[in-house]
Design an enzyme around this catalytic site. Structure first.
Site, PDB file in Angstrom:
ATOM      1  N   ARG A 138      32.191  65.873  41.280  1.00 35.79           N
ATOM      2  CA  ARG A 138      33.012  65.412  40.126  1.00 35.79           C
ATOM      3  C   ARG A 138      34.276  64.678  40.565  1.00 35.79           C
ATOM      4  O   ARG A 138      35.268  64.635  39.833  1.00 35.79           O
ATOM      5  CB  ARG A 138      33.387  66.573  39.202  1.00 35.79           C
ATOM      6  CG  ARG A 138      32.193  67.252  38.597  1.00 35.79           C
ATOM      7  CD  ARG A 138      32.577  68.006  37.326  1.00 35.79           C
ATOM      8  NE  ARG A 138      31.397  68.629  36.761  1.00 35.79           N
ATOM      9  CZ  ARG A 138      31.042  69.884  36.976  1.00 35.79           C
ATOM     10  NH1 ARG A 138      31.794  70.670  37.727  1.00 35.79           N
ATOM     11  NH2 ARG A 138      29.955  70.348  36.439  1.00 35.79           N
ATOM     12  N   LYS A 160      37.637  49.893  39.937  1.00 38.06           N
ATOM     13  CA  LYS A 160      36.354  49.677  39.257  1.00 38.06           C
ATOM     14  C   LYS A 160      35.249  49.927  40.275  1.00 38.06           C
ATOM     15  O   LYS A 160      35.234  49.296  41.338  1.00 38.06           O
ATOM     16  CB  LYS A 160      36.246  48.251  38.717  1.00 38.06           C
ATOM     17  CG  LYS A 160      36.987  48.036  37.406  1.00 38.06           C
ATOM     18  CD  LYS A 160      36.680  46.674  36.815  1.00 38.06           C
ATOM     19  CE  LYS A 160      37.438  46.453  35.521  1.00 38.06           C
ATOM     20  NZ  LYS A 160      37.253  45.087  34.993  1.00 38.06           N
ATOM     21  N   GLU A 202      38.962  33.549  43.949  1.00 34.40           N
ATOM     22  CA  GLU A 202      39.633  34.681  43.275  1.00 34.40           C
ATOM     23  C   GLU A 202      41.139  34.646  43.538  1.00 34.40           C
ATOM     24  O   GLU A 202      41.922  35.147  42.731  1.00 34.40           O
ATOM     25  CB  GLU A 202      39.037  36.025  43.727  1.00 34.40           C
ATOM     26  CG  GLU A 202      37.567  36.212  43.366  1.00 34.40           C
ATOM     27  CD  GLU A 202      37.335  36.781  41.961  1.00 34.40           C
ATOM     28  OE1 GLU A 202      38.304  36.981  41.213  1.00 34.40           O
ATOM     29  OE2 GLU A 202      36.154  37.007  41.628  1.00 34.40           O
ATOM     30  N   LYS A 244      47.435  41.678  41.115  1.00 28.96           N
ATOM     31  CA  LYS A 244      46.443  42.605  40.557  1.00 28.96           C
ATOM     32  C   LYS A 244      47.039  43.993  40.381  1.00 28.96           C
ATOM     33  O   LYS A 244      46.810  44.655  39.367  1.00 28.96           O
ATOM     34  CB  LYS A 244      45.182  42.653  41.439  1.00 28.96           C
ATOM     35  CG  LYS A 244      44.152  43.622  40.868  1.00 28.96           C
ATOM     36  CD  LYS A 244      42.738  43.287  41.156  1.00 28.96           C
ATOM     37  CE  LYS A 244      41.831  44.274  40.406  1.00 28.96           C
ATOM     38  NZ  LYS A 244      40.422  44.080  40.673  1.00 28.96           N
ATOM     39  N   GLU A 254      41.608  48.631  31.318  1.00 32.13           N
ATOM     40  CA  GLU A 254      41.270  47.383  30.634  1.00 32.13           C
ATOM     41  C   GLU A 254      41.266  47.532  29.109  1.00 32.13           C
ATOM     42  O   GLU A 254      40.332  47.113  28.425  1.00 32.13           O
ATOM     43  CB  GLU A 254      39.911  46.857  31.133  1.00 32.13           C
ATOM     44  CG  GLU A 254      39.767  45.358  30.911  1.00 32.13           C
ATOM     45  CD  GLU A 254      38.565  44.754  31.636  1.00 32.13           C
ATOM     46  OE1 GLU A 254      38.464  44.935  32.868  1.00 32.13           O
ATOM     47  OE2 GLU A 254      37.758  44.117  30.974  1.00 32.13           O
ATOM     48  N   ARG A 258      44.381  43.705  31.369  1.00 30.67           N
ATOM     49  CA  ARG A 258      43.541  43.627  32.572  1.00 30.67           C
ATOM     50  C   ARG A 258      42.388  42.633  32.382  1.00 30.67           C
ATOM     51  O   ARG A 258      41.878  42.079  33.344  1.00 30.67           O
ATOM     52  CB  ARG A 258      43.012  45.021  32.948  1.00 30.67           C
ATOM     53  CG  ARG A 258      42.198  44.993  34.226  1.00 30.67           C
ATOM     54  CD  ARG A 258      41.957  46.371  34.827  1.00 30.67           C
ATOM     55  NE  ARG A 258      41.156  46.261  36.035  1.00 30.67           N
ATOM     56  CZ  ARG A 258      40.949  47.226  36.904  1.00 30.67           C
ATOM     57  NH1 ARG A 258      41.500  48.421  36.708  1.00 30.67           N
ATOM     58  NH2 ARG A 258      40.201  47.046  37.978  1.00 30.67           N
ATOM     59  N   ASN A 262      39.544  38.601  34.208  1.00 33.08           N
ATOM     60  CA  ASN A 262      38.195  38.059  34.028  1.00 33.08           C
ATOM     61  C   ASN A 262      38.213  36.560  33.744  1.00 33.08           C
ATOM     62  O   ASN A 262      37.199  35.998  33.302  1.00 33.08           O
ATOM     63  CB  ASN A 262      37.477  38.791  32.888  1.00 33.08           C
ATOM     64  CG  ASN A 262      37.345  40.273  33.194  1.00 33.08           C
ATOM     65  OD1 ASN A 262      37.134  40.650  34.334  1.00 33.08           O
ATOM     66  ND2 ASN A 262      37.510  41.103  32.177  1.00 33.08           N
ATOM     67  N   HIS A 265      35.127  34.409  34.179  1.00 30.46           N
ATOM     68  CA  HIS A 265      33.966  35.280  34.375  1.00 30.46           C
ATOM     69  C   HIS A 265      32.911  35.148  33.278  1.00 30.46           C
ATOM     70  O   HIS A 265      31.726  35.267  33.568  1.00 30.46           O
ATOM     71  CB  HIS A 265      34.410  36.738  34.507  1.00 30.46           C
ATOM     72  CG  HIS A 265      34.977  37.051  35.863  1.00 30.46           C
ATOM     73  ND1 HIS A 265      36.120  36.446  36.355  1.00 30.46           N
ATOM     74  CD2 HIS A 265      34.553  37.892  36.845  1.00 30.46           C
ATOM     75  CE1 HIS A 265      36.373  36.918  37.570  1.00 30.46           C
ATOM     76  NE2 HIS A 265      35.438  37.784  37.885  1.00 30.46           N
ATOM     77  N   HIS A 269      29.525  34.161  34.714  1.00 32.04           N
ATOM     78  CA  HIS A 269      28.392  35.095  34.727  1.00 32.04           C
ATOM     79  C   HIS A 269      27.132  34.452  34.169  1.00 32.04           C
ATOM     80  O   HIS A 269      26.013  34.770  34.596  1.00 32.04           O
ATOM     81  CB  HIS A 269      28.726  36.353  33.920  1.00 32.04           C
ATOM     82  CG  HIS A 269      29.514  37.366  34.705  1.00 32.04           C
ATOM     83  ND1 HIS A 269      30.254  38.353  34.104  1.00 32.04           N
ATOM     84  CD2 HIS A 269      29.676  37.537  36.031  1.00 32.04           C
ATOM     85  CE1 HIS A 269      30.840  39.086  35.046  1.00 32.04           C
ATOM     86  NE2 HIS A 269      30.508  38.602  36.220  1.00 32.04           N
ATOM     87  N   HIS A 283      29.220  34.775  43.727  1.00 30.90           N
ATOM     88  CA  HIS A 283      30.081  35.201  42.610  1.00 30.90           C
ATOM     89  C   HIS A 283      31.386  34.390  42.554  1.00 30.90           C
ATOM     90  O   HIS A 283      31.770  33.894  41.498  1.00 30.90           O
ATOM     91  CB  HIS A 283      30.377  36.697  42.711  1.00 30.90           C
ATOM     92  CG  HIS A 283      31.328  37.185  41.659  1.00 30.90           C
ATOM     93  ND1 HIS A 283      30.994  37.217  40.317  1.00 30.90           N
ATOM     94  CD2 HIS A 283      32.614  37.611  41.737  1.00 30.90           C
ATOM     95  CE1 HIS A 283      32.036  37.661  39.624  1.00 30.90           C
ATOM     96  NE2 HIS A 283      33.034  37.900  40.454  1.00 30.90           N
TER      97      HIS A 283
HETATM   98  N1  GLY Z   1      37.678  42.266  38.811  1.00 31.33           N
HETATM   99  C1  GLY Z   1      38.386  42.451  37.611  1.00 31.33           C
HETATM  100  C2  GLY Z   1      39.081  43.773  37.521  1.00 31.33           C
HETATM  101  O1  GLY Z   1      39.164  44.507  38.486  1.00 31.33           O
HETATM  102  O2  GLY Z   1      39.540  44.107  36.461  1.00 31.33           O
END
Ligand code: GLY
Length: 386
Positions: A138, A160, A202, A244, A254, A258, A262, A265, A269, A283
């Site tokens: 957990r 993430k 990026e 970031k 997010e 946040r 994107n 993206h 995508h 990517h």
């Molecule tokens: N790659 C976008 C984020 O980490 O929110």
């Protein structure tokens, strides 16, 4: 809030001092250390975080060949007992079966919650290991040692973690913050040039989404970053990490801001999905062309000056990134297939497409009012087939 400090360490003579960026998340706060020759000092950075001198490394077949020995030697020198687990290199390893095997192996190594699992690799290793750590007992601690530029400036920061589902990429995952990120500029020297350029997209993203001064700096210094001039690449990585870290500190899960990360993206995508998430379009390349479209579409809507869209396109093209539809995959895309793929992006909210659009370079916002009808003529004008 984020802070930056210079970290004292045993650097090689002449190497710039590492820089530390703090991700300020209360009890889940951690440091990102950015500098040269860090892998060989990893043991010294990691040892103070461990409750007992034991750790495990998860890496892939390519990274193991290039960097595992250096990390092992460094951990040994710090008195840290270790074992390692190697997964096949490539996106296909981000799946349930690999996750299950990894979790069983971690349990067989008697890894406890307070131990640290070390992810040594690019985005696939970081995401897979981070998710395994999130669910093991957990929640177990983990450390990111990103070995690609893209992972250093984006995926290793912010917690993430995920594996892919047969229904889409990154659809099964968790937010789970690491305890430390070590971004070593020297490991970038073994990256293929194309992958380096893809990671650079990026970096441009941070300038384009919220920092015009950084974008100006990249226009002047981008080629030095791509040539891996140590000072330039360390500055670009640190600036990206600061951007970031600040956003993640304000909006970890997010709920709002946040989503600006994107940028490029939702458009990108769609091209990745149609080209099969593989070598045809990396990517970072998809993000580059997605940003071009986001700015061009913003100009088309009258939100942003056309000269900003042109400036972004020109910089990305000068850095060898796709900036027109003809430069993406085989260049042939049906407009309806593109719009359909955009509608299935995981950023869809209450069935509505969400785009990050721009008012100017360095000034972006979340748009939820974009319709398929508005996208249709725009994408045809960009080269999509009717
Ligand atoms: N790659 C976008 C984020 O980490 O929110």
């Amino acid at each position: 809030m984020t802070e930056t400090t210079k970290t004292s360490s045993t650097q090689k003579p002449g190497a710039p001092e590492p820089e530390t960026v703090r991700v300020a998340l209360g009890p889940r706060s951690y440091d990102i250390v950015i500098g040269a020759d860090l892998l060989s000092q990893a043991g010294a950075y990691i040892a103070p975080l461990l409750p007992r001198p034991k750790s495990v490394i998860v890496t892939d077949t390519n990274v193991a060949k290039a960097h595992l020995k250096t990390l092992q030697t460094s951990l040994e020198a710090a008195g840290i007992e270790q074992a390692h687990y190697v997964v096949p290199a490539g996106e296909a390893s981000k799946n349930f079966s690999q996750l299950e095997q990894l979790c069983d192996w971690l349990l067989s190594q008697k890894i406890e919650r307070e131990d640290c699992v070390i992810a040594l690799g690019g985005g696939v290793i970081g995401d897979l290991t981070g998710f395994a750590a999130a669910i093991l007992r957990r929640g177990t601690r983990f450390i990111q040692i990103p070995t690609t530029l893209l992972a250093q400036v984006d995926s290793s920061i912010g917690g993430k973690t995920a594996v892919n589902s047969s229904l889409g990429k990154n659809l099964i995952g968790a937010f789970h913050q690491p305890d430390l990120v070590l971004a070593d500029m020297d490991v970038l020297k073994t990256l293929p040039e194309r992958e380096l350029r893809a990671g650079y997209a990026e970096i441009v993203k941070y300038g384009a989404l919220g920092d015009i001064e950084f974008f100006d700096w990249l226009e002047t210094n981008g080629q030095k970053v791509l040539a891996l001039d140590t000072k330039s690449v360390a500055h670009a990585v640190a600036q990206s990490c600061r951007a970031k870290a600040a956003i993640v500190a304000r909006d970890e899960r997010e709920a709002g801001e946040r989503a600006l990360l994107n940028l490029g993206h939702t458009f990108g995508h769609a091209f990745e999905k149609i080209t099969g998430y593989g070598d045809a379009l990396l990517h970072g390349e998809a993000v580059a062309y997605g940003m071009v479209l986001a700015f061009a579409f913003s100009a088309h809507r009258g939100d942003c000056d056309g000269s900003d869209a042109t400036r972004l396109r020109a910089h990305l093209e000068a850095c060898g990134l796709p900036a027109t539809m003809a430069q993406v995959g085989n260049g042939a895309f049906d407009v309806d297939a593109l719009i359909d793929a955009m509608g299935q992006d995981k950023k869809v909210k209450a069935g509505k497409m969400r785009f990050i659009l721009a008012r100017a370079l360095g000034d972006t916002y979340i748009a939820e009012d974009v319709s398929a009808e508005a996208l249709h003529p725009f994408l045809i004008a960009q080269g999509a087939r009717p």
